[in-house]
Design an enzyme around this catalytic site. Structure first.
Site, PDB file in Angstrom:
ATOM      1  N   GLU A 491       0.847  -1.194   0.000  1.00  0.00           N
ATOM      2  CA  GLU A 491       0.000   0.000   0.000  1.00  0.00           C
ATOM      3  C   GLU A 491       0.883   1.245   0.000  1.00  0.00           C
ATOM      4  OE1 GLU A 491      -2.700  -0.232   3.286  1.00  0.00           O
ATOM      5  OE2 GLU A 491      -3.645  -2.084   2.580  1.00  0.00           O
ATOM      6  N   HIS A 513      -8.202   0.667   2.067  1.00  0.00           N
ATOM      7  CA  HIS A 513      -7.913   0.421   3.486  1.00  0.00           C
ATOM      8  C   HIS A 513      -8.697   1.387   4.384  1.00  0.00           C
ATOM      9  CE1 HIS A 513      -4.615  -1.261   6.354  1.00  0.00           C
ATOM     10  NE2 HIS A 513      -5.784  -1.162   6.961  1.00  0.00           N
TER      11      HIS A 513
END
Length: 630
Positions: A491, A513
């Site tokens: 990420e 997320h």
């Protein structure tokens, strides 16, 4: 060694009290008037002009009293109101005022009528209070002030202090430029700009020292104080856009807090962490041994999230750094997103939404199903898994769960003995497992093949627990009817471009997320974690610490507290008590908690003791960290 005799000269308004007394008096006397707010605003403006030296104090005083319309009967209620508005750090350091009463003076351009009764409670007698006095007419109305008093004139504080002709070093503590002028005139040796209640740049920029509270002033002068180390000297660094409430909570408690809205690389953090006592992060910042070795003052790491794989917990423990997280604060947010995704996937909502956005009307019931009566398989039956179980059952779903630990089922949920059993029976599989390294690719090609044809898959746990290429294949070949993915193996550190092989696949919900990213969850986390941090810093409590022996301590009661962190080896505790006995310490309480590698002992002692004991305790073999609280 020669001890320097000192005299301490305090201002009253916005220093000993949190407010300007005449502003409070105005609020009382103007009650009920339609123009009350405008007049109060004007009085405050005139006050600031006088404090900063932009108009003469005499003019400031005359203009304010004309606007007040006050009466003698208002003075007692004013005193009662001011008693409630003593500056926080002044109130907690009453011992200093009592012990050094003979060396403390109040020089204020306020009025003795309300100052005397307030400071008398701090053992400062009227004869050491220098202030103006009101004049009254026959009806008791306040008509003005004694114009013969030097404090009623411009730079009256200079004249007053000159007349006192105090011996020794004279230190002035106040919030305004009108306090600084005593230092400028050369009749005071030091000026402390007191900023606990208001920061006046003109005063602060000229000060010898800025005192955000009385603790700082007392610390600099090595005087008796409520806190062993001023909180404003404790630096807190919050990364990754932690909710502003965390900043507010920690700042309000007196700490110096810096906010950075992104994660830092290892090299950036190594440079930034020097001198930092508390570090707050979310999921992207990596706390490595190199970072911890550079952290010369670090006491606590607060993870404003659930997961802690980004933190080397063992090395933190080795360095005596306590770690707290927020294991429950965003549970409801994650569960609600899971429920929403189950419904959206089974109703095939996203493909229909895309069609409408593209100008296509496709009303159909194909591949659209109710969740009632369907089987939900929950992998990981912890806090999130259990809450999801309850809500899913309330919607009419049959719940199955699998967990490595033996967990009690809620409601009618059924435990599966193997992961394969759960995958075989579930119409929807929702993943809620922890961030253990052993869970890498927990769901891969083999596990996806064991799922029912046309089933749905949800991952709101950790990105690395799913083999993404295997999931892509299962979606594209029709083995799975859809998926919702909120976490990814890699990420970005901050918002911006992102790519994943799952992009563009029909009935796949991709989110960045945000499972725990609701306003409510972030506010809960921003409340929970700072409270744990403050409890440890202020009292030594380690309840809910991830890597430390957990201990709940009683409140300190008129005692000093020694916190000793050491390696858990034979003889260390005996050595500590040997030192305490050698220095004849009067122990009022002692508390010990250990784990396999670490010992944490807290000792409460009477205030009077030989300070050499501190050096001796720091030298005890296998000591990791030592702190004193009082």
């Amino acid at each position: 060694m020669t001890t320097v005799e000192r005299k301490y000269v305090f201002d009253f308004d916005s220093t000993l009290t949190r407010v300007e007394a005449l502003d409070v008096l105005a609020e009382m006397t103007l009650q009920g008037r339609a123009d009350r707010d405008e007049i109060i605003k004007e009085i405050q403006h005139i006050t600031n002009l006088g404090i900063d030296g932009d108009i003469s104090f005499t003019e400031s005083l005359e203009r304010r009293i004309r606007l007040l319309k006050a009466h003698k009967k208002h003075l007692n209620p004013l005193v009662e109101e001011l008693r409630k508005k003593i500056s926080k750090s002044i109130a907690t350091n009453k011992e200093f005022f009592e012990k050094y009463s003979k060396d403390i003076y109040v020089i204020s351009c306020g009025f003795k009528e309300f100052i005397d009764p307030i400071v008398a409670e701090y053992k400062i007698p009227s004869e050491r209070v220098y202030a103006n006095t009101f004049t009254f007419d026959e009806e008791g109305n306040i008509t003005g002030f004694d114009e013969d008093n030097v404090l009623a004139s411009h730079n009256g504080k200079i004249a007053c202090l000159e007349q006192l002709n105090l011996d020794g070093e004279v230190q002035v503590i106040g919030d305004g430029y009108s306090d600084y002028v005593m230092r400028e005139a050369g009749i005071a040796h030091k000026f402390f700009a007191y900023t606990e209640n208001v920061h006046r740049e003109k005063a602060a920029s000229n000060a010898d020292h800025i005192a955000p509270n009385l603790d700082e002033f007392l610390f600099v002068n090595d005087l008796p104080r409520n806190l062993s180390y001023p909180k404003n000297r404790i630096k807190i660094l919050l990364l990754e856009n932690v909710h502003p409430i965390a900043f507010d909570n920690l700042s309000e408690d007196g700490f110096s807090v810096e906010l950075i809205d992104r994660s830092l690389s290892e090299e950036e953090l190594i440079e930034k962490i020097k001198g930092v006592h508390v570090l707050g992060i979310r999921s992207k910042t990596q706390i490595t041994p190199r970072v911890l070795d550079a952290a010369n003052k670090l006491l606590v790491v607060g993870a404003f999230c659930i997961g802690t794989t980004q933190i080397d917990l063992h090395y933190c423990q080795k360095k005596g750094v306590v770690v707290f997280n927020a294991p429950y604060s965003n549970t409801r947010s994650v569960v609600e997103l899971a429920v929403g995704q189950i419904i959206m996937l089974m109703r095939n909502i996203f493909p229909r939404s895309v069609e409408i956005h593209n100008g296509q009307w496709n009303k159909t019931a194909e591949n659209s199903r109710e969740v009632r009566g369907k089987n939900l398989g929950i992998v990981g039956y912890g806090n999130i898994g259990k809450q999801l179980s309850v809500l899913a059952e309330a919607m009419g779903m049959r719940v199955y769960y699998y967990d490595l630990e033996d967990r009690l089922a809620l409601g009618n949920a059924k435990k599966c003995n193997t992961l394969e059993d759960l995958l075989n029976v579930s119409d929807v599989v929702s993943l809620h497992i922890d961030d253990s390294i052993s869970n890498h690719n927990f769901i891969g090609e083999r596990e996806l093949a064991q799922m029912r044809d046309g089933a749905y898959f949800i991952n709101l746990s950790r990105g690395f627990v799913v083999d993404i290429p295997a999931l892509e294949k299962a979606l594209k070949n029709g083995k799975l009817a859809g998926a919702a993915i909120d976490v990814y193996p890699d990420e970005p550190r901050r918002n911006g471009p992102f790519s994943t092989p799952l992009q563009g696949i029909p009935n796949v919900i991709l989110t960045p997320h945000i499972g725990g990213s609701t306003e409510e969850a972030q506010m809960n986390i921003a409340d929970f974690v700072p409270n744990k941090i403050m409890d440890y810093i202020n009292s030594g409590n380690t309840v809910d610490a991830l890597n430390f022996p957990n201990i709940r301590l009683p409140k300190q009661n008129n005692a000093h507290r020694f916190l000793h962190i050491h390696r858990n080896l034979p003889g260390v505790m005996a050595h500590i008590n040997e030192v305490l006995a050698q220095y004849e310490m009067n122990i009022s309480g002692q508390y010990l908690s250990t784990n396999k590698e670490l010992g944490y002992v807290i000792t409460d002692l009477d205030k009077d003791y030989n300070k050499d004991v501190i050096r001796a305790l720091k030298k005890v073999e296998h000591t990791i960290k030592f702190r004193v609280l009082y």
